[in-house]
Design an enzyme around this catalytic site. Structure first.
Site, mmCIF file in Angstrom:
data_model
loop_
_atom_site.group_PDB
_atom_site.id
_atom_site.type_symbol
_atom_site.label_atom_id
_atom_site.label_comp_id
_atom_site.label_asym_id
_atom_site.label_seq_id
_atom_site.Cartn_x
_atom_site.Cartn_y
_atom_site.Cartn_z
ATOM 1 N N ASN A 99 0.869 -1.176 0.000
ATOM 2 C CA ASN A 99 0.000 0.000 0.000
ATOM 3 C C ASN A 99 0.909 1.230 0.000
ATOM 4 O O ASN A 99 1.447 1.595 1.037
ATOM 5 C CB ASN A 99 -0.881 -0.040 1.258
ATOM 6 C CG ASN A 99 -1.716 1.205 1.427
ATOM 7 O OD1 ASN A 99 -1.819 2.028 0.506
ATOM 8 N ND2 ASN A 99 -2.322 1.357 2.596
ATOM 9 N N TRP A 100 1.053 1.822 -1.175
ATOM 10 C CA TRP A 100 1.985 2.954 -1.297
ATOM 11 C C TRP A 100 1.432 4.221 -0.638
ATOM 12 O O TRP A 100 2.156 5.183 -0.437
ATOM 13 C CB TRP A 100 2.283 3.240 -2.769
ATOM 14 C CG TRP A 100 3.079 2.172 -3.472
ATOM 15 C CD1 TRP A 100 3.308 0.889 -3.048
ATOM 16 C CD2 TRP A 100 3.757 2.294 -4.740
ATOM 17 N NE1 TRP A 100 4.082 0.219 -3.968
ATOM 18 C CE2 TRP A 100 4.374 1.048 -5.014
ATOM 19 C CE3 TRP A 100 3.896 3.331 -5.672
ATOM 20 C CZ2 TRP A 100 5.118 0.829 -6.182
ATOM 21 C CZ3 TRP A 100 4.631 3.100 -6.824
ATOM 22 C CH2 TRP A 100 5.241 1.865 -7.077
ATOM 23 N N LYS A 101 0.154 4.223 -0.361
ATOM 24 C CA LYS A 101 -0.508 5.414 0.200
ATOM 25 C C LYS A 101 -0.242 6.611 -0.715
ATOM 26 O O LYS A 101 -0.160 6.432 -1.929
ATOM 27 C CB LYS A 101 -0.036 5.656 1.645
ATOM 28 C CG LYS A 101 -0.174 4.385 2.500
ATOM 29 C CD LYS A 101 -0.018 4.618 3.968
ATOM 30 C CE LYS A 101 -0.183 3.290 4.702
ATOM 31 N NZ LYS A 101 -0.180 3.434 6.142
ATOM 32 N N HIS A 159 -9.660 1.434 4.465
ATOM 33 C CA HIS A 159 -8.411 1.603 5.222
ATOM 34 C C HIS A 159 -8.663 2.583 6.374
ATOM 35 O O HIS A 159 -9.419 3.551 6.226
ATOM 36 C CB HIS A 159 -7.298 2.133 4.308
ATOM 37 C CG HIS A 159 -5.954 2.077 4.964
ATOM 38 N ND1 HIS A 159 -5.548 3.019 5.878
ATOM 39 C CD2 HIS A 159 -4.948 1.183 4.873
ATOM 40 C CE1 HIS A 159 -4.341 2.703 6.317
ATOM 41 N NE2 HIS A 159 -3.946 1.588 5.716
ATOM 42 N N GLU A 196 -7.000 4.935 7.472
ATOM 43 C CA GLU A 196 -6.720 6.342 7.158
ATOM 44 C C GLU A 196 -7.897 6.982 6.433
ATOM 45 O O GLU A 196 -8.159 8.180 6.587
ATOM 46 C CB GLU A 196 -5.422 6.433 6.332
ATOM 47 C CG GLU A 196 -4.210 6.217 7.239
ATOM 48 C CD GLU A 196 -2.991 5.622 6.573
ATOM 49 O OE1 GLU A 196 -2.904 5.612 5.338
ATOM 50 O OE2 GLU A 196 -2.099 5.141 7.317
ATOM 51 N N GLU A 230 -5.594 -4.551 10.488
ATOM 52 C CA GLU A 230 -4.558 -3.547 10.731
ATOM 53 C C GLU A 230 -4.887 -2.776 12.007
ATOM 54 O O GLU A 230 -5.676 -1.817 11.961
ATOM 55 C CB GLU A 230 -4.491 -2.565 9.554
ATOM 56 C CG GLU A 230 -4.238 -3.235 8.226
ATOM 57 C CD GLU A 230 -3.656 -2.247 7.218
ATOM 58 O OE1 GLU A 230 -2.521 -2.469 6.780
ATOM 59 O OE2 GLU A 230 -4.323 -1.254 6.898
ATOM 60 N N GLY A 250 2.257 2.510 10.741
ATOM 61 C CA GLY A 250 3.248 3.570 10.590
ATOM 62 C C GLY A 250 3.920 3.977 11.895
ATOM 63 O O GLY A 250 4.592 5.007 11.954
ATOM 64 N N SER A 273 3.145 -1.887 10.418
ATOM 65 C CA SER A 273 4.585 -1.945 10.683
ATOM 66 C C SER A 273 5.190 -3.319 10.417
ATOM 67 O O SER A 273 6.107 -3.742 11.122
ATOM 68 C CB SER A 273 4.907 -1.472 12.103
ATOM 69 O OG SER A 273 4.478 -0.130 12.276
ATOM 70 N N GLY A 318 2.777 -0.920 4.304
ATOM 71 C CA GLY A 318 2.864 0.481 3.932
ATOM 72 C C GLY A 318 4.307 0.903 3.743
ATOM 73 O O GLY A 318 4.899 0.740 2.680
ATOM 74 N N GLY A 319 4.912 1.425 4.801
ATOM 75 C CA GLY A 319 6.264 1.982 4.726
ATOM 76 C C GLY A 319 7.271 1.066 4.046
ATOM 77 O O GLY A 319 8.024 1.489 3.162
HETATM 78 P P1 PGA Z 1 2.648 0.460 7.647
HETATM 79 O O1 PGA Z 1 1.209 0.647 6.936
HETATM 80 O O2 PGA Z 1 3.215 -0.841 7.109
HETATM 81 O O3 PGA Z 1 3.452 1.647 7.216
HETATM 82 O O4 PGA Z 1 2.405 0.408 9.105
HETATM 83 C C1 PGA Z 1 0.350 -0.436 6.729
HETATM 84 C C2 PGA Z 1 -0.947 0.060 6.144
HETATM 85 O O5 PGA Z 1 -1.451 1.095 6.583
HETATM 86 O O6 PGA Z 1 -1.509 -0.570 5.233
#
Ligand code: PGA
Length: 255
Positions: free
Chosen positions: A12-14, A101, A103, A171, A177, A217, A238-239
């Site tokens: 997930n590149w966001k 998600h 977010e 999640e 994050g 994470s 994500g990251g």
């Molecule tokens: P993260 O994000 O790996 O940076 O914690 C995961 C996500 O929100 O899908």
């Protein structure tokens, strides 16, 4: 993971990545996929921002990598400025779309009612919906984590879901994050609770086939431990999905 569920490693590149990443990240991963001797032990999907989708679709063609978007609208088409339909995502080469998600649940106040519409629209367009659920830290501290998450699954997963059109991503919001991850025990317990709730609603066979990803994470250093859990069938990353080496190392941690 078990029961024949192929682990899914989804990036997930966001709101990250630009034109450079079409080659430096998507192209790099495509090269690694095509260089494998045999079929990979995992499915891998990249979920970049909308404008990059057609370019990345072209770049990863024939590599075995799958493409996903990060959101879609719940309606088929129409006057919804700034939104994107699931049908268009399918047209440009997506096979997955992330919906709900945390977010988006926070930034855009998305509710389960909207998320289930999005998931339904995705499935109607032939996409596999990656439905995200997860409790906040306050909810966990109050002992309500399982109740909240199972409630989100009930509210966000459409009728008629099956292993081909549904993936769930657990999640925990406090792990996204932050560098904090759920303990293997907590992750397994929640994944098992999610699967049990799917079994109640859709039957044991469907529940046994649906992939439940862990997100929050996940990185090369903790991936093997999480991916080895009985009910963890991959990761939504994500990251660590923004660096080809890290993302690939996570995929290689699939036992
Ligand atoms: P993260 O994000 O790996 O940076 O914690 C995961 C996500 O929100 O899908």
């Amino acid at each position: 993971m078990s029961q024949g569920r192929t682990p899914l490693i989804a990036g997930n590149w966001k709101m990250n990545g630009g034109l450079d990443e079409v080659d430096s990240l998507a192209g790099d991963l495509a090269r690694r996929m095509t260089a494998l001797d045999g079929p990979p032990a995992f499915d891998m999907a990249l979920c970049p921002p909308f404008p990059l989708l057609p370019m990345i679709a072209a770049r990863i063609e024939e590599s075995g990598l799958a493409l996903g978007a990060q959101d879609c609208h719940g309606k088929e088409q129409g006057a919804h400025t700034g939104d994107v339909s699931a049908a268009l995502l399918a047209q440009v080469g997506c096979s997955f779309v992330i919906v709900g998600h945390s977010e988006r649940r926070t930034d855009h106040h998305e509710t389960d009612t909207q998320v289930v519409e999005k998931a339904r629209a995705a499935q109607a367009a032939g996409l596999c919906a990656i439905v995200c659920v997860g409790e906040t830290e306050a909810e966990r501290d109050a002992g309500r984590a399982a109740e909240v998450v199972v409630g989100q699954v009930a509210g966000s997963v459409p009728e008629g879901s099956n292993p081909d059109n549904l993936v769930i991503a657990y999640e925990p919001v406090w792990a996204i994050g932050t560098g904090k991850t759920a303990t293997p025990e907590d992750a397994q317990e929640m994944h098992a609770a999610i699967r049990a709730s799917l079994a109640d609603r859709f039957g044991a066979d469907v529940a046994a086939g649906v992939r439940i990803l862990y997100g929050g994470s996940m990185k090369p250093g903790n991936a093997a431990e999480l991916l080895a859990l009985a009910d963890v069938d991959g990761g939504l990353i994500g990251g660590a999905a923004l660096k080809a080496d890290d993302f690939w190392a996570i995929a290689e941690a699939v036992a």
